[in-house]
Design a protein around this motif. Sequence first.
Motif, PDB file in Angstrom:
ATOM      1  N   ASP A 204       0.843  -1.210   0.000  1.00  0.00           N
ATOM      2  CA  ASP A 204       0.000   0.000   0.000  1.00  0.00           C
ATOM      3  C   ASP A 204       0.870   1.249   0.000  1.00  0.00           C
ATOM      4  OD1 ASP A 204      -2.432  -1.445   0.103  1.00  0.00           O
ATOM      5  OD2 ASP A 204      -2.186  -1.712   2.267  1.00  0.00           O
TER       6      ASP A 204
ATOM      7  N   ARG B  12      -1.924   9.681   1.061  1.00  0.00           N
ATOM      8  CA  ARG B  12      -1.059   8.500   1.091  1.00  0.00           C
ATOM      9  C   ARG B  12      -1.827   7.271   1.553  1.00  0.00           C
ATOM     10  NH1 ARG B  12       2.342  12.652   3.145  1.00  0.00           N
ATOM     11  NH2 ARG B  12       4.194  12.953   1.877  1.00  0.00           N
ATOM     12  N   ASP B  13      -1.469   6.129   0.950  1.00  0.00           N
ATOM     13  CA  ASP B  13      -2.015   4.862   1.413  1.00  0.00           C
ATOM     14  C   ASP B  13      -1.349   4.467   2.730  1.00  0.00           C
ATOM     15  OD1 ASP B  13      -3.662   4.745  -0.771  1.00  0.00           O
ATOM     16  OD2 ASP B  13      -2.330   3.463  -1.950  1.00  0.00           O
ATOM     17  N   ASP B  14      -1.635   3.265   3.206  1.00  0.00           N
ATOM     18  CA  ASP B  14      -1.248   2.866   4.557  1.00  0.00           C
ATOM     19  C   ASP B  14       0.249   2.974   4.831  1.00  0.00           C
ATOM     20  OD1 ASP B  14      -3.863   2.393   5.130  1.00  0.00           O
ATOM     21  OD2 ASP B  14      -3.755   0.220   4.881  1.00  0.00           O
ATOM     22  N   SER B  15       1.087   2.634   3.863  1.00  0.00           N
ATOM     23  CA  SER B  15       2.518   2.576   4.143  1.00  0.00           C
ATOM     24  C   SER B  15       3.240   3.892   3.879  1.00  0.00           C
ATOM     25  CB  SER B  15       3.187   1.471   3.308  1.00  0.00           C
ATOM     26  OG  SER B  15       2.698   0.208   3.681  1.00  0.00           O
TER      27      SER B  15
ATOM     28  N   GLY C 104       2.204   7.012   6.576  1.00  0.00           N
ATOM     29  CA  GLY C 104       1.145   6.609   5.669  1.00  0.00           C
ATOM     30  C   GLY C 104      -0.236   6.837   6.250  1.00  0.00           C
ATOM     31  N   ASP C 105      -1.242   6.533   5.443  1.00  0.00           N
ATOM     32  CA  ASP C 105      -2.646   6.637   5.826  1.00  0.00           C
ATOM     33  C   ASP C 105      -2.967   8.036   6.333  1.00  0.00           C
ATOM     34  OD1 ASP C 105      -5.250   5.821   6.193  1.00  0.00           O
ATOM     35  OD2 ASP C 105      -4.883   4.973   8.189  1.00  0.00           O
ATOM     36  N   ASN C 106      -2.529   9.055   5.598  1.00  0.00           N
ATOM     37  CA  ASN C 106      -2.829  10.426   5.995  1.00  0.00           C
ATOM     38  C   ASN C 106      -2.944  11.313   4.763  1.00  0.00           C
ATOM     39  OD1 ASN C 106      -0.136  10.570   5.236  1.00  0.00           O
ATOM     40  ND2 ASN C 106       0.524  11.717   7.039  1.00  0.00           N
TER      41      ASN C 106
ATOM     42  N   ASP D 293      -0.743  13.936  10.989  1.00  0.00           N
ATOM     43  CA  ASP D 293      -0.130  12.762  11.600  1.00  0.00           C
ATOM     44  C   ASP D 293      -0.796  12.466  12.942  1.00  0.00           C
ATOM     45  OD1 ASP D 293       0.801  15.011  12.843  1.00  0.00           O
ATOM     46  OD2 ASP D 293       2.822  14.238  13.174  1.00  0.00           O
TER      47      ASP D 293
END
Length: 307
Positions: free
Chosen positions: A176, A200-203, A230-232, A258
């Motif tokens: 991801d 951004r995806d999870d990673s 990630g994930d943000n 974050d």
Amino acid sequence: IGGCICAVYANNSDIDLGGFNIDNARLFATGTTAAGVGYRLETDFGSGTGALLDAYIDVAAGDTLDIRIGQFRGYVLAESQIDSGNLFFIDRSVNAAAFAGRQQGLALSGDMDAFNWAITVQDGGDGDTDELFYALHAGMDFMGEGTSMVEGAYGAGDDMSASAGISFYDDGAAADGGGFAIEAGVQSSQFSLSANMVSRDDSGVGSNFDFNDPHVMLGNADYTAAAIAGDNTPWSLMGTFALNESWELGLRYQDLDDAASTDVMDIGANYYVDGHAMKYIINWTSVGSDSASGDTDLIRIGVNAAF
């Protein structure tokens, strides 16, 4: 043949930082061979040893296609492509720094009137092994000739220009490890406005992060780590205003989205002696965070000289 030197004094009482630093000490050679092949070679001696930055060749395939081969910045955000000496602030936005590092690879690009596009394929987070970094960019100059590769209002024309773009990227070395980025900018000789956002995806992606970026001078782990988390969906908004031909003021706000809810405020002033080729820089940066050690302030005074 040319170069750039940027010397900065920084003071941050929170982390006992107070001293001088050479942010940039760069030499480059650029030109075109007799066969019409362009090239650029650039090194940075700011760390005390020569670090290879750009090392690529450009080949034109007809009037609408350009091919770049070697080591270069992948095209995701326009701010990432601006030479550090042509930035308004000493450092880039965190989003732009995440894609300003150089990797080896291949890029195809082209312009069709007001529309431009680029496809980038580079080594990913696993280096020379089998996974790659991919980016697809599409942009539009929807007013005038579009924004330039110089940040801020200095040097822009009297008529307003504006550009926008969107990019999709993926680093195959990370699960991801993809996402997308959008940006827009307006420039005139009086003022400039720009904004960017990266989802951004999870990673997240860190393979193209410019770890030579002066952001690390803040000494705040939450701040630098958030750049590649990630994930943000971090975003940045920036504006500058030219008081006259010598003085330009600027303000930038960044929400890093974050876990510590970090935000960054930059206020700056540039005094241009010979444009960005010779300028004095004053930056105040304030970082706010829910982390116990996250809040900090940094004052930097610098001079940039290019030849």
